[in-house]
Write an enzyme that holds these catalytic residues in place. Structure first.
Site, PDB file in Angstrom:
ATOM      1  N   GLU A  36       0.833  -1.212   0.000  1.00 46.01           N
ATOM      2  CA  GLU A  36       0.000   0.000   0.000  1.00 46.01           C
ATOM      3  C   GLU A  36       0.866   1.259   0.000  1.00 46.01           C
ATOM      4  O   GLU A  36       0.554   2.233  -0.669  1.00 46.01           O
ATOM      5  CB  GLU A  36      -0.934  -0.009   1.214  1.00 46.01           C
ATOM      6  CG  GLU A  36      -2.084  -0.989   1.043  1.00 46.01           C
ATOM      7  CD  GLU A  36      -2.885  -1.150   2.322  1.00 46.01           C
ATOM      8  OE1 GLU A  36      -2.303  -1.531   3.346  1.00 46.01           O
ATOM      9  OE2 GLU A  36      -4.092  -0.892   2.281  1.00 46.01           O
ATOM     10  N   LEU A  80      38.206 -15.890  17.223  1.00 40.92           N
ATOM     11  CA  LEU A  80      38.490 -16.933  18.212  1.00 40.92           C
ATOM     12  C   LEU A  80      39.591 -17.855  17.714  1.00 40.92           C
ATOM     13  O   LEU A  80      39.680 -18.138  16.525  1.00 40.92           O
ATOM     14  CB  LEU A  80      37.237 -17.784  18.426  1.00 40.92           C
ATOM     15  CG  LEU A  80      36.133 -17.216  19.307  1.00 40.92           C
ATOM     16  CD1 LEU A  80      34.879 -18.051  19.153  1.00 40.92           C
ATOM     17  CD2 LEU A  80      36.581 -17.204  20.762  1.00 40.92           C
ATOM     18  N   LYS A 105      28.765 -22.648  18.465  1.00 39.36           N
ATOM     19  CA  LYS A 105      29.281 -21.531  17.669  1.00 39.36           C
ATOM     20  C   LYS A 105      28.391 -21.382  16.446  1.00 39.36           C
ATOM     21  O   LYS A 105      28.360 -22.248  15.573  1.00 39.36           O
ATOM     22  CB  LYS A 105      30.720 -21.805  17.256  1.00 39.36           C
ATOM     23  CG  LYS A 105      31.354 -20.649  16.517  1.00 39.36           C
ATOM     24  CD  LYS A 105      32.839 -20.886  16.335  1.00 39.36           C
ATOM     25  CE  LYS A 105      33.544 -19.711  15.705  1.00 39.36           C
ATOM     26  NZ  LYS A 105      33.041 -19.325  14.403  1.00 39.36           N
ATOM     27  N   ARG A 127      31.655  -6.194  12.138  1.00 39.49           N
ATOM     28  CA  ARG A 127      33.003  -6.362  12.690  1.00 39.49           C
ATOM     29  C   ARG A 127      34.043  -5.646  11.833  1.00 39.49           C
ATOM     30  O   ARG A 127      34.989  -5.078  12.352  1.00 39.49           O
ATOM     31  CB  ARG A 127      33.316  -7.857  12.770  1.00 39.49           C
ATOM     32  CG  ARG A 127      34.702  -8.151  13.232  1.00 39.49           C
ATOM     33  CD  ARG A 127      34.897  -9.643  13.472  1.00 39.49           C
ATOM     34  NE  ARG A 127      36.231  -9.892  13.946  1.00 39.49           N
ATOM     35  CZ  ARG A 127      37.288 -10.127  13.162  1.00 39.49           C
ATOM     36  NH1 ARG A 127      37.123 -10.141  11.864  1.00 39.49           N
ATOM     37  NH2 ARG A 127      38.472 -10.341  13.672  1.00 39.49           N
ATOM     38  N   CYS A 406      13.401 -34.467 -24.675  1.00 36.61           N
ATOM     39  CA  CYS A 406      14.707 -34.879 -24.176  1.00 36.61           C
ATOM     40  C   CYS A 406      14.547 -36.141 -23.326  1.00 36.61           C
ATOM     41  O   CYS A 406      13.789 -36.154 -22.366  1.00 36.61           O
ATOM     42  CB  CYS A 406      15.342 -33.757 -23.358  1.00 36.61           C
ATOM     43  SG  CYS A 406      16.865 -34.252 -22.576  1.00 36.61           S
TER      44      CYS A 406
HETATM   45  S1  IVH Z   1      32.197 -15.710  21.978  1.00 34.62           S
HETATM   46  C1  IVH Z   1      36.395 -13.247  20.558  1.00 34.62           C
HETATM   47  N1  IVH Z   1      30.298 -17.368  21.349  1.00 34.62           N
HETATM   48  O1  IVH Z   1      32.562 -16.503  16.223  1.00 34.62           O
HETATM   49  C2  IVH Z   1      34.968 -13.342  20.403  1.00 34.62           C
HETATM   50  N2  IVH Z   1      31.357 -16.188  19.610  1.00 34.62           N
HETATM   51  O2  IVH Z   1      35.587 -16.466  15.242  1.00 34.62           O
HETATM   52  C3  IVH Z   1      34.374 -14.249  21.408  1.00 34.62           C
HETATM   53  N3  IVH Z   1      30.523 -16.718  17.378  1.00 34.62           N
HETATM   54  O3  IVH Z   1      33.417 -13.181  16.080  1.00 34.62           O
HETATM   55  C4  IVH Z   1      33.049 -14.572  20.990  1.00 34.62           C
HETATM   56  N4  IVH Z   1      29.021 -18.182  18.006  1.00 34.62           N
HETATM   57  O4  IVH Z   1      30.953 -13.584  16.263  1.00 34.62           O
HETATM   58  C5  IVH Z   1      31.187 -16.488  20.904  1.00 34.62           C
HETATM   59  N5  IVH Z   1      28.608 -18.897  20.952  1.00 34.62           N
HETATM   60  C6  IVH Z   1      29.497 -18.010  20.490  1.00 34.62           C
HETATM   61  C7  IVH Z   1      29.635 -17.731  19.111  1.00 34.62           C
HETATM   62  C8  IVH Z   1      30.596 -16.803  18.719  1.00 34.62           C
HETATM   63  C9  IVH Z   1      29.563 -17.553  16.991  1.00 34.62           C
HETATM   64  C10 IVH Z   1      31.341 -15.895  16.462  1.00 34.62           C
HETATM   65  C11 IVH Z   1      31.669 -14.527  16.993  1.00 34.62           C
HETATM   66  C12 IVH Z   1      33.126 -14.338  16.743  1.00 34.62           C
HETATM   67  C13 IVH Z   1      33.490 -15.500  15.913  1.00 34.62           C
HETATM   68  C14 IVH Z   1      34.890 -15.915  16.277  1.00 34.62           C
END
Ligand code: IVH
Length: 648
Positions: A36, A80, A105, A127, A406
């Site tokens: 709309e 990490l 993660k 980031r 085909c």
């Molecule tokens: S703790 C130093 N917990 O993974 C950052 N990170 O390679 C500590 N990520 O940039 C983060 N799941 O964005 C944390 N359960 C989790 C996560 C997580 C995904 C990402 C985070 C970070 C990246 C590290």
């Protein structure tokens, strides 16, 4: 609500656009649908293209990404450290004391969000390179999981709060984009960098928080509790002693497939902040946290070649042949490259080094090109690998132009039909024989098979032939959803066929549905809508032929046996657009319960077109208006008006 757009003056249009723009962007409380809103803008553009109001609204929906303002992070957003074995994780844990917090993660995009001391969201940033990210605030406001406001006051009355977390796309949302995007992370990364925040909103992204900065909290556990009190989603987090690291990893791994998000490992963090501070950082990552990755999910290998295989829809799909690579315990040699367009985007060459991954541990996927190599670029085949006819490229897909002729596509089509209607005894080889001997060219031909035909085939006896004929004849009654699914239209699989039947009830109406109307249904995107409508149009001939042999069951006949009384007796109704108050099926039942009839389309004898307040009315509304203009009897009702009629 119904806007009488056609009758609005320039001034009224300008006021309405300003008003709804504010409701949408500032107050986040839209009162009208995007559709709309767009109609208002289009009308104003037509009446006064130079109106200053037009420059106040965001540009058209666009997949283009814009330049975002750069933002410095208050402290570096690190990545990490990773490890892959029990031995490594134990070595890591030797360096500190105390419990850990373990969480899955999630594979998304690291994001920072800031709130001021009043608890108002003031910034969201990607980031970037860790030091400087991009300001995506307007887009982040479109993500439901990110609150616009969190409770103010202690504990952060001084300087506000900075939260770090991950923006990601749920697998259930990603499902509909699977064909066009390699994985949910890439799509989420693109979705948060849209020019127009409304586009970001349409991608239904999610967020979870994992850290709060600068509040002197004592442990990760406290941080999680605080995040929860702000109504910010957090992932499952378990406080565990060091001894339970491997057990927790195994537990998360076993649950992985049941989650609605992509995970690629388990994050372990030292729980006590004091201990974290003692451990400190390296240049790249904190020493107090580590990602224990799910093993063997990914590997780098070489692309040797691309094979092209013909699907039942006549699409010729690229399949990559790679040097064997071990992924989640299996040796993988072939990988679907989905479609030509996607393959091109990856920039594949023969000999490219590629990163392969078994996401969720299941289907192998070619994620990216690690090293392009010098081999020849892979081009689309000029000829169909099955029948040799010329190919054509439509959108991102390569098609065989030998429509209906085909062999490979035909076989796939016939096999698909038999599989969907669950008819026993007709295996791949038999179907091939039937096709080659000219007995079955279309699904409908199965119903015309005679015992004598079958007996002409090799290794066919009386008993088997009789049985096969019996099996196919037993499938003369087909539920409507199976019927539409059996047609072999790409994107018209189980889920969508069930939705079609639920929403439209009869084949007649399913065949008349337009793209706009279809994509107004939740979970059906524009790509699926287009494929379905196109597919149904192309399969008209096959449908007609099948209907000579098949009776559809389980669907309400359109003009079944309407009640012979009631306030709506003798009146034909039709609904269009999405209804806000109830499902369309319910609304139709209500009409029928009052003696009315549901029409199959907008025709001369339609009495009422009810326009759902959820938008997406589209072509039916236009058609009804045209009929009205020619003096037709049809009346157009808003959903609200109709609800009053039925006493709701
Ligand atoms: S703790 C130093 N917990 O993974 C950052 N990170 O390679 C500590 N990520 O940039 C983060 N799941 O964005 C944390 N359960 C989790 C996560 C997580 C995904 C990402 C985070 C970070 C990246 C590290």
């Amino acid at each position: 609500m119904t806007l009488k757009i056609a009758r609005m003056t320039v001034k009224e249009l300008e006021e309405a656009i300003r008003h709804h723009n504010r409701l949408y962007f500032e107050l986040q409380k839209p009162e009208i649908t995007d559709y709309e809103f767009d109609q208002l803008v289009l009308r104003l553009k037509k009446l006064n293209p130079d109106s200053p109001v037009l420059s106040e609204i965001p540009p058209d929906f666009s997949v283009e990404q814009k330049e975002f303002r750069k933002v410095s992070h208050t402290s570096e957003m690190l990545s990490l450290d990773k490890c892959y074995s029990e031995k490594e994780i134990q070595e890591w844990a030797e360096k500190f004391e105390g419990d850990l917090i373990a969480s899955p993660k999630i594979d998304g995009c690291a994001t920072e969000i800031r709130y001021n001391s009043k608890g108002e969201l003031i910034l969201a940033a990607t980031r970037g390179d860790g030091m400087v990210g991009e300001d995506i605030t307007a887009n982040a406001r479109m993500i439901r999981d990110i609150p616009q406001k969190i409770p103010s006051g202690p504990p952060f009355s001084k300087g506000g709060a900075e939260i770090r977390g991950e923006i990601y796309m749920k697998l259930s949302v990603f499902k509909k984009y699977k064909r066009e995007f390699a994985n949910p992370r890439n799509l989420a990364a693109g979705a948060i960098k849209q020019k127009d925040p409304r586009k970001t909103r349409d991608y239904q992204l999610s967020f979870f928080g994992y850290d709060i900065l600068g509040l002197s909290l004592k442990s990760e556990g406290e941080k999680i509790e605080l995040l929860k009190s702000f109504h910010i989603p957090t992932v499952e987090a378990r406080q565990i002693p060091k001894e339970k690291m491997q057990g927790t990893y195994d537990y998360f791994l076993s649950k992985r497939d049941s989650w609605d998000y992509e995970t690629d490992g388990v994050v372990f963090k030292v729980n006590q902040v004091k201990e974290q501070e003692r451990l400190g950082f390296t240049a790249h990552h904190p020493r107090y946290a580590i990602a224990y990755k799910f093993q063997g999910d990914s590997g780098v290998t070489t692309l040797k070649d691309v094979e092209w295989s013909v699907a039942r829809t006549g699409v010729i799909t690229p399949v990559g042949v790679v040097d064997p690579v071990q992924l989640s315990g299996a040796s993988v040699t072939h990988v679907s490259l989905h479609n030509y367009g996607l393959m091109k985007k990856l920039g594949l060459r023969k000999g490219s080094k590629v990163l392969m991954m078994r996401r969720g541990g299941v289907i192998p996927n070619l994620e990216s090109v690690v090293e392009a190599g010098r081999g020849a670029a892979i081009e689309m085949p000029k000829k169909c690998p099955s029948c040799g006819f010329a190919t054509e490229l439509i959108d991102d897909f390569v098609y065989c132009t030998n429509k209906g002729g085909c062999r490979k596509a035909k076989m796939e089509e016939l096999e698909h039909f038999i599989k969907v209607i669950e008819c026993d005894g007709f295996g791949e080889k038999l179907i091939a024989q039937l096709y080659e001997n000219g007995f079955v060219k279309d699904p409908a031909d199965f119903y015309q098979l005679k015992r004598e035909d079958l007996l002409e085939l090799e290794r066919m006896g009386e008993i088997l032939a009789t049985k096969l004929i019996g099996n196919i004849q037993a499938k003369r009654q087909l539920p409507l959803d199976l019927f539409v699914r059996s047609l072999g239209i790409r994107e018209l699989a189980k889920h969508t066929s069930k939705i079609l039947v639920r929403e439209f009830k009869t084949l007649d109406r399913i065949l008349k549905v337009g793209e706009e109307e279809l994509s107004a249904i939740h979970t059906i995107g524009p790509v699926i809508a287009r494929e379905v409508v196109e597919g149904l149009r192309k399969r008209r001939g096959v449908i007609e032929k099948l209907l000579r042999h098949v009776t559809l069951v389980g669907a309400t006949p359109r003009t079944g046996s309407p009640l012979r009384e009631g306030p709506f007796f003798g009146k034909k109704f039709l609904f269009t657009g999405s209804l806000l108050a109830m499902e369309r099926g319910q609304a139709e039942k209500l009409v029928e319960g009052k003696g009315g009839e549901i029409a199959g389309g907008v025709t001369q004898d339609l009495d009422y077109l009810v326009v759902g307040d959820g938008g997406g009315a589209g072509s039916k509304l236009d058609k009804a208006k045209k009929l009205q203009a020619k003096g037709g009897k049809v009346q157009i009702l808003s959903e609200g008006e109709w609800r009053k009629w039925v006493g709701l």
